[in-house]
Design a protein around this motif. Structure first.
Motif, PDB file in Angstrom:
ATOM      1  N   ARG A  69      33.842  51.748  29.049  1.00 37.93           N
ATOM      2  CA  ARG A  69      33.171  51.086  27.936  1.00 37.93           C
ATOM      3  C   ARG A  69      31.977  51.946  27.540  1.00 37.93           C
ATOM      4  O   ARG A  69      31.196  52.368  28.385  1.00 37.93           O
ATOM      5  CB  ARG A  69      32.691  49.705  28.351  1.00 37.93           C
ATOM      6  N   ILE A 105      28.513  52.224  25.556  1.00 33.33           N
ATOM      7  CA  ILE A 105      27.459  51.305  25.137  1.00 33.33           C
ATOM      8  C   ILE A 105      26.354  52.100  24.443  1.00 33.33           C
ATOM      9  O   ILE A 105      25.896  53.111  24.968  1.00 33.33           O
ATOM     10  CB  ILE A 105      26.866  50.579  26.363  1.00 33.33           C
ATOM     11  N   ASP A 137      21.293  50.438  26.824  1.00 31.53           N
ATOM     12  CA  ASP A 137      21.506  50.343  28.267  1.00 31.53           C
ATOM     13  C   ASP A 137      22.511  49.244  28.595  1.00 31.53           C
ATOM     14  O   ASP A 137      22.926  48.485  27.717  1.00 31.53           O
ATOM     15  CB  ASP A 137      20.164  50.117  28.986  1.00 31.53           C
ATOM     16  N   VAL A 138      22.875  49.156  29.869  1.00 35.96           N
ATOM     17  CA  VAL A 138      23.933  48.212  30.263  1.00 35.96           C
ATOM     18  C   VAL A 138      23.496  46.762  30.164  1.00 35.96           C
ATOM     19  O   VAL A 138      24.328  45.869  30.200  1.00 35.96           O
ATOM     20  CB  VAL A 138      24.412  48.468  31.712  1.00 35.96           C
ATOM     21  N   LEU A 139      22.212  46.511  30.042  1.00 36.86           N
ATOM     22  CA  LEU A 139      21.767  45.116  30.010  1.00 36.86           C
ATOM     23  C   LEU A 139      21.713  44.560  28.593  1.00 36.86           C
ATOM     24  O   LEU A 139      22.133  43.447  28.343  1.00 36.86           O
ATOM     25  CB  LEU A 139      20.392  44.980  30.671  1.00 36.86           C
ATOM     26  N   SER A 140      21.144  45.337  27.669  1.00 36.22           N
ATOM     27  CA  SER A 140      20.988  44.777  26.328  1.00 36.22           C
ATOM     28  C   SER A 140      21.535  45.687  25.240  1.00 36.22           C
ATOM     29  O   SER A 140      21.292  45.449  24.064  1.00 36.22           O
ATOM     30  CB  SER A 140      19.514  44.445  26.066  1.00 36.22           C
ATOM     31  N   GLY A 141      22.272  46.718  25.607  1.00 32.82           N
ATOM     32  CA  GLY A 141      22.892  47.578  24.612  1.00 32.82           C
ATOM     33  C   GLY A 141      24.061  46.878  23.958  1.00 32.82           C
ATOM     34  O   GLY A 141      24.418  45.764  24.304  1.00 32.82           O
ATOM     35  N   SER A 142      24.675  47.566  22.968  1.00 36.93           N
ATOM     36  CA  SER A 142      25.833  46.924  22.356  1.00 36.93           C
ATOM     37  C   SER A 142      27.073  47.778  22.551  1.00 36.93           C
ATOM     38  O   SER A 142      27.024  49.001  22.540  1.00 36.93           O
ATOM     39  CB  SER A 142      25.568  46.648  20.874  1.00 36.93           C
ATOM     40  N   LYS A 143      28.176  47.087  22.726  1.00 40.52           N
ATOM     41  CA  LYS A 143      29.464  47.730  22.967  1.00 40.52           C
ATOM     42  C   LYS A 143      29.861  48.508  21.717  1.00 40.52           C
ATOM     43  O   LYS A 143      29.769  48.006  20.601  1.00 40.52           O
ATOM     44  CB  LYS A 143      30.478  46.640  23.252  1.00 40.52           C
ATOM     45  N   THR A 176      32.402  46.579  34.471  1.00 43.05           N
ATOM     46  CA  THR A 176      32.114  45.466  33.558  1.00 43.05           C
ATOM     47  C   THR A 176      32.733  44.145  34.004  1.00 43.05           C
ATOM     48  O   THR A 176      32.725  43.187  33.246  1.00 43.05           O
ATOM     49  CB  THR A 176      32.622  45.777  32.135  1.00 43.05           C
ATOM     50  N   GLN A 223      21.378  35.916  26.614  1.00 40.32           N
ATOM     51  CA  GLN A 223      20.910  36.635  25.423  1.00 40.32           C
ATOM     52  C   GLN A 223      21.461  36.002  24.156  1.00 40.32           C
ATOM     53  O   GLN A 223      20.760  35.859  23.153  1.00 40.32           O
ATOM     54  CB  GLN A 223      21.325  38.101  25.493  1.00 40.32           C
ATOM     55  N   GLN A 224      22.713  35.597  24.236  1.00 40.32           N
ATOM     56  CA  GLN A 224      23.346  34.956  23.085  1.00 40.32           C
ATOM     57  C   GLN A 224      22.673  33.615  22.787  1.00 40.32           C
ATOM     58  O   GLN A 224      22.376  33.303  21.634  1.00 40.32           O
ATOM     59  CB  GLN A 224      24.821  34.760  23.431  1.00 40.32           C
ATOM     60  N   THR A 260      36.230  40.610  31.998  1.00 39.34           N
ATOM     61  CA  THR A 260      35.138  41.559  31.802  1.00 39.34           C
ATOM     62  C   THR A 260      34.118  40.944  30.854  1.00 39.34           C
ATOM     63  O   THR A 260      34.412  39.998  30.136  1.00 39.34           O
ATOM     64  CB  THR A 260      35.642  42.887  31.211  1.00 39.34           C
ATOM     65  N   THR A 261      32.916  41.516  30.881  1.00 36.80           N
ATOM     66  CA  THR A 261      31.868  41.010  30.003  1.00 36.80           C
ATOM     67  C   THR A 261      32.289  41.202  28.555  1.00 36.80           C
ATOM     68  O   THR A 261      32.994  42.153  28.218  1.00 36.80           O
ATOM     69  CB  THR A 261      30.553  41.748  30.259  1.00 36.80           C
ATOM     70  N   GLY A 303      30.661  41.937  25.859  1.00 36.03           N
ATOM     71  CA  GLY A 303      30.084  43.000  25.044  1.00 36.03           C
ATOM     72  C   GLY A 303      29.019  42.490  24.098  1.00 36.03           C
ATOM     73  O   GLY A 303      28.415  43.254  23.363  1.00 36.03           O
ATOM     74  N   THR A 304      28.769  41.172  24.126  1.00 36.17           N
ATOM     75  CA  THR A 304      27.719  40.627  23.272  1.00 36.17           C
ATOM     76  C   THR A 304      26.408  40.436  24.036  1.00 36.17           C
ATOM     77  O   THR A 304      25.380  40.219  23.442  1.00 36.17           O
ATOM     78  CB  THR A 304      28.137  39.259  22.706  1.00 36.17           C
ATOM     79  N   GLY A 305      26.491  40.516  25.368  1.00 37.56           N
ATOM     80  CA  GLY A 305      25.278  40.374  26.165  1.00 37.56           C
ATOM     81  C   GLY A 305      25.178  41.517  27.144  1.00 37.56           C
ATOM     82  O   GLY A 305      25.331  42.671  26.758  1.00 37.56           O
ATOM     83  N   VAL A 306      24.936  41.193  28.404  1.00 41.13           N
ATOM     84  CA  VAL A 306      24.916  42.258  29.402  1.00 41.13           C
ATOM     85  C   VAL A 306      26.332  42.798  29.584  1.00 41.13           C
ATOM     86  O   VAL A 306      27.310  42.100  29.339  1.00 41.13           O
ATOM     87  CB  VAL A 306      24.384  41.759  30.760  1.00 41.13           C
ATOM     88  N   HIS A 307      26.393  44.056  30.014  1.00 39.20           N
ATOM     89  CA  HIS A 307      27.707  44.679  30.211  1.00 39.20           C
ATOM     90  C   HIS A 307      28.118  44.678  31.662  1.00 39.20           C
ATOM     91  O   HIS A 307      29.293  44.804  31.974  1.00 39.20           O
ATOM     92  CB  HIS A 307      27.699  46.093  29.656  1.00 39.20           C
ATOM     93  N   ILE A 308      27.120  44.596  32.553  1.00 37.96           N
ATOM     94  CA  ILE A 308      27.457  44.493  33.971  1.00 37.96           C
ATOM     95  C   ILE A 308      26.838  43.202  34.488  1.00 37.96           C
ATOM     96  O   ILE A 308      25.820  42.746  33.977  1.00 37.96           O
ATOM     97  CB  ILE A 308      26.931  45.701  34.780  1.00 37.96           C
TER      98      ILE A 308
END
Lengths: 544, 422
Positions: free
Chosen positions: A396, A398, A401-407, A463, A530-531, B37-38, B40-45
């Motif tokens: 994936r 991004i 970063d892995v916490l608040s980045g976007s796919k 993920t 976050q959502q 899997t996550t 993709g709208t919030g955390v990824h891990i």
């Protein structure tokens, strides 16, 4: 030095009292010895309390008279908090905040080595990157047009003065549309040699605020200013109470901003000076006190700003957390925030008279053969940036970063405000008894996993959700990870139940997604915090 | 491995058969963590920690209590009959007897409770939540060993349906489910669960004279094994109760003062737990080990445990000072040798769903549980032990405590806001 002395003083006086107690006891019998010791401790504590109380009274009085008593030591004894506080590193000068809460997620694949030239050729401005901008903004160019860096590409019909400009010079090769004819991106194929639109730079030291604002709107500099609360592009008639810039990033695999800013010191300084003209308060710089060596002199020697130092784990580097400790955002106050590279671009509008969208971007993640820093421009094509540097295909990508980045994907572009691309493995595998086995290969903020005993372990994350979504059960978990005086779980529940007064009262204005991202990561119930937070922010934004 | 996974996946019933699908899903997610899997709208891990792991930690922390509870059922039974009175004597018989008593209770607890959970999960069309695994493991430990299984089943059905599912399932309940089932037994069948005669298993009282029960097929089965090994056996049973025996728990005696208690049970005996009582609550050190494990892993709140302790110490000291009757005059520290304080504090008060959710609230909540528990224990002759009622009472008040804590946070923010507005 002084604190060390007082602590020593305390210990010696204690030992002295103990000796005294021993000498006093007639036959040195065990029990009376013990009583005397207890007595000594009680006397010492009483003594300490009296001093502290009087000290605080003096402080209150001095505060009334307008003296700055925050750092002043009025008595030789340390305060209760000082006794347990981590002492600041020697290079720290000024306000210092030691944040205890938080958690660092250490991942494999941090960017290393010198900054190299990136080979991205196409760049894009993506309207969805700007929160609050309508889905179908007015595009001022057509496919085939040639543009210079800084030429207007589009504007929002609601705020026609804010111009979104091209990060590079070249040919417009595509205007991509998303759902319901919304504009997804305006793509520019860059020239080999960059050409810049000539700007009529006013002198910020003498011109009126209106002139300055008009110049920023026209030159594209305005789009770098982000407004808190809500994290939206600043309004044109906005006069923020303060402007905040965090000079370090504690997110997983985040770029080292000292490296990123090398060589842009002058522009950074100029940017800070001009920002100072735009606020009625101050420009605040949050500095990193975590390292053994001080941060880059670009930050430590910055002039005309208020500096405050922060030590602690993630999210200590989040500007929202820093704002909370300096001048919290309320229903009545506002602030602007910028990234450090945004400040440099902002400054170069004035030092060089051009919109220089240059960015150093960290390409990170365990799935990259060679994680590194590349020099490119805002909105670079991600596939071209990464250049097939993967170790495996099932990943994936991004932006952030892995916490608040976007796919995102190889075909897509770096988000406007991002300075990082992360590549992690997709975790769509089943794990037998994955919920039961003591696992040392997955990051966790929980004490229940063995990784807690080895805090320096570096992980290779994927993920997978590692469990299913549940109702809120565990309490107190978010509070441990958010160094702010906020009850995140109560706030989330208030948002889910549309309790508007409580949402506001519990401090939604102080938060944006990145601040609760760590809580979302650690959430036992796998709730999408976050959502939920964004839904609440949208609700408050619309009503207020 | 993957072929095994494929085989299991072939068993998946169609989604239309809701109950079967929920059942399958429950067992499948027990065996495998799904491949989600996550989004993709919030955390990824995401963290390795999930609700299943949280719950299993509590169950693991209870294991020592289970082992000792099994032993103690048998131990008390044989001591009452005047046989194998020393701690180690007849160990195999005591464990076997305990198992015969405890296993049906455990099975009923799990079958009834999980059965209801499965039904409701199927009805609502979502996955099975893990909450009941802990509740189902706690309930056997807080029941008297001789509880009739139908009463147990009734109490669990009552607690799970009215206490939990009616409120929306795991995470939504107001009061502790395990304690609700206990309180149901307590108030609906008072003769079964109070007095001095219910705390030792396998005794029958006819005409005021007690005899041991006549052993059934389960004991005979164990006898067959023990015979083969050349060990002591159960025999046919029906032995008369030893003359010196009293089934009273220490708390039952405590109203007559500490001397009366120690004339029957030594403090060390009470501390280690070789006394009559509910199945899992007697052994203090083993409960403390479990509690320390929960604190070390961060699963249960140390704030609640500590403040409960402070509250109980405070109240017991206050009663010492008052000194109105013999019970009040029991030195405060001896209160911690008797009754189920430790079990209640370690495993019941710390239930995160029903406890206060703010850290400040947890201190207040815990303190009042500690204080109220001692008040009920000492001042109310009708209830020999106070923790069940104290915790249920504070469960109801926890949202109110939280409300005030949260309000003070809101006020604080309003003050800052007002100051900033000027």
């Amino acid at each position: 030095m002084k604190k060390g002395f007082t602590r020593l003083h305390l210990i010696t006086s204690f030992l002295f009292l103990y000796q005294l107690a021993q000498a006093q006891s007639p036959s040195g019998s065990g029990s009376s010895n013990f009583t005397m010791l207890l007595l000594a401790i009680v006397i010492l504590i009483a003594f300490f309390i009296i001093i502290r109380v009087s000290d605080n009274l003096v402080r209150i009085e001095a505060g009334k008279d307008g003296a700055d008593v925050d750092d002043a030591s009025l008595t030789p004894l340390p305060g209760v908090r000082d006794l347990f506080k981590k002492s600041a590193p020697t290079y720290v000068k000024g306000k210092y905040f030691a944040l205890k809460k938080g958690h660092n997620i250490l991942l494999e694949g941090s960017a290393k080595g010198p900054v190299v030239a990136g080979n991205a050729k196409t760049f894009a401005i993506q309207p969805p990157n700007f929160r609050g901008v309508s889905a179908i903004p007015k595009v001022e160019v057509e496919v085939g047009d040639t543009v210079k860096a800084g030429d207007h590409l589009l504007f929002d019909k609601k705020n026609p003065d804010i111009k979104y400009v091209s990060p590079v010079s070249g040919e417009v090769i595509a205007i991509n549309r998303g759902e319901r004819r919304s504009i997804a991106s305006v793509v520019v194929l860059a020239d080999k040699q960059q050409q810049y639109r000539k700007l009529n730079v006013p002198n910020p030291d003498t011109c009126s605020r209106e002139e300055l604002v008009n110049f920023l709107l026209d030159s594209g500099g305005w789009t770098l200013l982000r407004h808190r609360p809500f994290d939206v592009v600043a309004n044109t008639n906005d006069l923020p109470d303060n402007i905040f810039i965090s000079t370090f990033d504690t997110a997983p695999l985040a770029p080292d901003l000292n490296v990123v800013m090398e060589g842009r010191g002058a522009a950074f300084q100029r940017g800070l000076e001009v920002l100072g003209k735009l606020t009625k308060g101050k420009v605040w710089l949050g500095l990193n006190a975590n390292g053994e060596t001080p941060p880059s002199s670009i930050f430590t020697d910055a002039k005309g700003v208020s500096k405050s130092w922060f030590s602690g784990k993630h999210p200590a580097g989040n500007v929202g957390v820093q704002i909370h400790h300096i001048a919290p955002i309320t229903t009545k106050t506002t602030a602007w925030t910028l990234g450090v590279q945004d400040v440099a671009t902002f400054g170069e509008l004035f030092t060089e008279g051009r919109f220089n969208a240059e960015r150093v971007v960290a390409l990170t993640g365990a799935e990259l053969k060679q994680p590194r820093y590349v020099r490119t421009f805002i909105g670079a094509n991600i596939g071209e940036l990464l250049d097939g540097n993967f170790t495996n295909d099932h990943v994936r990508i991004i932006s952030g970063d892995v916490l608040s980045g976007s796919k995102t994907s190889s075909e897509s572009y770096l988000n406007y405000y991002d300075d990082q691309v992360t590549v992690v493995e997709e975790g769509d595998q089943f794990e037998m008894f994955g919920w039961l086995l003591p696992d040392l290969s997955t990051p966790s903020a929980s004490k229940a996993l063995p990784g807690h005993r080895f805090p320096d372990t570096v992980y290779k994350a994927n993920t997978n959700t590692h469990g299913e979504k549940r109702a809120f059960v565990v309490t107190g978990q978010y509070e441990e990870l958010l160094p702010m005086d906020i009850y995140p779980q109560h706030l989330m529940k208030a948002i889910l139940t549309n309790d508007y007064e409580k949402i506001e009262g519990l401090g939604i204005h102080e938060l944006i997604e990145e601040d609760v991202a760590l809580c979302e990561f650690a959430c036992t119930s796998k709730q999408p915090l976050q959502q939920i937070l964004r839904e609440g922010l949208d609700m408050v934004h619309e009503q207020g | 491995m993957s072929s095994f996974l494929d085989k299991i996946k072939k068993l998946e019933p169609p989604k239309e058969k809701r109950f079967l699908h929920t059942l399958y899903d429950g067992f499948f997610t027990f065996l495998y963590v799904p491949d989600h899997t996550t989004k993709g709208t919030g955390v990824h891990i995401l963290d390795r920690m999930d609700l299943k792991r949280t719950m299993v930690m509590v169950v693991l922390a209870l294991q020592l209590c289970y082992v000792f509870g099994t032993y103690n059922i048998g131990h008390q039974h044989f001591v009452a009959l005047g046989m194998h009175t020393s701690f180690m004597a007849g160990l195999h018989l005591k464990l076997a007897y305990g198992l015969i008593k405890l296993l049906p209770i455990f099975v009923v607890s799990m079958v009834v409770g999980l059965g209801i959970e499965f039904l409701y999960a199927a009805k609502k069309g979502h996955g099975i939540e893990e909450g009941y695994l802990v509740t189902g493991a706690l309930i056997p430990l807080i029941m008297p060993p001789d509880i009739p299984l139908w009463i147990l089943a009734m109490s669990i059905a009552f607690a799970v349906i009215l206490g939990k599912e009616a409120f929306g399932g795991t995470g939504m309940n107001v009061v502790n489910i395990a304690l609700l089932s206990r309180v149901f037994v307590f108030f609906a069948y008072p003769t079964t669960i109070s007095g001095d005669q219910c705390w030792v298993a396998g005794l029958e009282y006819a005409g005021g004279k007690g005899v041991g029960e006549t052993y059934g097929w389960a004991q005979h089965f164990f006898d067959w094994i023990f015979n083969g090994l050349g060990w002591a056996t159960f025999g046919e049973g029906g032995r008369a109760i030893a003359d010196a025996f009293t089934g009273a728990t220490p708390l039952g005696l405590a109203s007559q003062g500490w001397e009366k208690v120690t004339s029957v049970y030594s403090p060390m005996q009470m501390f280690w737990g070789a006394i009559p009582g509910s199945i899992g609550e007697t052994s203090k050190p083993l409960i403390i080990v479990g509690a320390l494990m929960l604190i070390a892993t961060g699963i249960a709140s140390w704030r609640i445990m500590l403040s409960c302790l402070i509250g109980a110490v405070f109240m017991a000291m206050a009663f010492n000072w008052w000194g109105f009757d013999a019970f009040m005059n029991i030195p405060w520290y001896y209160h911690f040798y008797m009754g189920s304080f430790w079990f209640a504090v370690a495993f019941m008060a710390t239930d995160p769903v029903t406890a206060s959710s703010t850290n400040t609230g947890k201190w207040i909540y815990g303190f009042f549980i500690g204080a109220l528990g001692i008040v009920i224990r000492v001042m109310n002759p009708a209830y020999p032990e106070g923790w069940m009622l104290a915790i249920l009472f504070m469960n109801v008040f926890a949202p109110l405590i939280d409300h005030f804590v949260v309000e003070s946070n809101i006020k604080r923010r309003q003050k800052i806001s007002a100051a900033a507005g000027n």
